[in-house]
Design a protein around this motif. Sequence first.
Motif, PDB file in Angstrom:
ATOM      1  N   GLY A 234       0.774  -1.228   0.000  1.00 17.10           N
ATOM      2  CA  GLY A 234       0.000   0.000   0.000  1.00 17.10           C
ATOM      3  C   GLY A 234       0.810   1.285   0.000  1.00 17.10           C
ATOM      4  N   PHE A 235       2.028   1.249  -0.513  1.00 17.80           N
ATOM      5  CA  PHE A 235       2.858   2.453  -0.466  1.00 17.80           C
ATOM      6  C   PHE A 235       2.335   3.570  -1.369  1.00 17.80           C
ATOM      7  CE2 PHE A 235       6.424  -0.584   0.821  1.00 17.80           C
ATOM      8  CZ  PHE A 235       6.274  -0.286   2.171  1.00 17.80           C
ATOM      9  N   ASP A 236       1.526   3.221  -2.362  1.00 14.25           N
ATOM     10  CA  ASP A 236       0.900   4.273  -3.173  1.00 14.25           C
ATOM     11  C   ASP A 236      -0.026   5.135  -2.323  1.00 14.25           C
ATOM     12  OD1 ASP A 236      -0.728   1.995  -2.856  1.00 14.25           O
ATOM     13  OD2 ASP A 236      -1.859   2.415  -4.686  1.00 14.25           O
ATOM     14  N   VAL A 237      -0.669   4.525  -1.324  1.00 15.46           N
ATOM     15  CA  VAL A 237      -1.532   5.278  -0.409  1.00 15.46           C
ATOM     16  C   VAL A 237      -0.705   6.279   0.391  1.00 15.46           C
ATOM     17  CG1 VAL A 237      -3.180   5.103   1.501  1.00 15.46           C
ATOM     18  CG2 VAL A 237      -3.132   3.328  -0.276  1.00 15.46           C
ATOM     19  N   LEU A 238       0.484   5.859   0.820  1.00 15.99           N
ATOM     20  CA  LEU A 238       1.365   6.761   1.570  1.00 15.99           C
ATOM     21  C   LEU A 238       1.807   7.934   0.703  1.00 15.99           C
ATOM     22  CD1 LEU A 238       3.072   7.611   3.967  1.00 15.99           C
ATOM     23  CD2 LEU A 238       4.800   5.919   3.265  1.00 15.99           C
ATOM     24  N   VAL A 239       2.171   7.665  -0.537  1.00 17.76           N
ATOM     25  CA  VAL A 239       2.574   8.752  -1.440  1.00 17.76           C
ATOM     26  C   VAL A 239       1.431   9.751  -1.603  1.00 17.76           C
ATOM     27  CG1 VAL A 239       3.270   9.339  -3.788  1.00 17.76           C
ATOM     28  CG2 VAL A 239       4.278   7.339  -2.653  1.00 17.76           C
ATOM     29  N   ASP A 240       0.222   9.241  -1.810  1.00 15.96           N
ATOM     30  CA  ASP A 240      -0.927  10.130  -1.984  1.00 15.96           C
ATOM     31  C   ASP A 240      -1.205  10.944  -0.720  1.00 15.96           C
ATOM     32  OD1 ASP A 240      -1.109   9.056  -4.495  1.00 15.96           O
ATOM     33  OD2 ASP A 240      -2.923   7.879  -4.108  1.00 15.96           O
TER      34      ASP A 240
END
Length: 410
Positions: A234-240
Amino acid sequence: MPSETAPRIGYVVKVYPRFSETFVVTEILAREALGEDLAVFALRPTDDTRFHPELARVQAPVFHLGRPTKPSALWSVLRDAAADPALADAIAAHLGDLLAAEVDDAVQAVLLAAAARRERITHLHAHFGSVATTVARLASRLTGIPYSFTAHAKDLFHESVDRAALAQKLEDAAFTVTVSDYNLAFLRETLPATGDVHRLYNGLELDRFRFRPRPVRRGPLRIAAVGRLVAKKGFDVLVDAVVRLRDAGVDVSAEIAGTGELAGDLGARIECAGVGDRVRLLGPLPQHDVARLLGESDVFVAPCVVSDDGNADGLPTVLLEAMATGIPCISTDVTGIPEIVRDGDTGVLCRAGSVEDLVAALRGFADGTTDAAGLASRARRLVEERFDSRRQASELAALTAGRRVLEEVA
């Protein structure tokens, strides 16, 4: 095996060593510290180029089982095994099981059976209920050596899991352990009549993860994240979330350690959002560098999700490591994670995939409204009580010897 044979445990793993599977090395070290005699059997060669220093402390010999593909090589495996009359008889008796398996699994089961007899193994223990347990089960049938296995997450939840085959492995095993109460409930609900299954948390060598209270923060909120760059993390969630916080005027930075198939996609996401000055991809880090990253950061984020193929994390070891060292943690309501990140008690829990939840959680740390010190101290206490590798090793030893283990409590 002869009754006078001293106990010797054979660990069966797909790959050894594997950079991302520190829990296997920790478990082996803890069992060796108890005085158990171990050997490791690996089904595939490692392609990792970095290794954790703890690997050098493992005393167990490592045997890499081949995967012969040429007909002449396959024939050689059978001929060599048949030199042992007991094994020759077992191959004949269980030929149907071998023929029903994939060719690699059947051949490696014969190789494992021969090696286990040669090395006087008295019990086989596999990690993950997939290929390693397939091979261990077949080798057990050929030798009469009992086997057990640890079920984690992908081997339970991924869409490719063969439930009937998993049920057979559970039924035939001397015992099975799984790493969370969530997993235990899942197995009991979906495969209720299969074997002796226990919840046994993965452990940490607590002396290597000393608690260090965070100093008073000055400057931007420093976020750390560690894991393979794959969808379930879920690192895309962190970037967002970092993008939204930046747009709201909140001063934050994030460093993500790890490597994986989504490295390019994450890098492009960071660049397109214009947060390259705030989010850095560090690549894979050995444990001492992970420890330094945790020590220099204000909050640890494990934004786990369930990927489209059903794959999910169980209890990420690095989340336990972060909690042990005193960095407050944010994670999500995926599988067993709420068993360790208890919202408002030992960490902050978000809904999986919710950028809004993660933004709110990070804002609480940034503005000081979240009691970071209290979360961190309670998290350490929980890790000490429930996730000590010495306890894990003692319970595995008891199960292997056929003794009752400590009661599983929620």
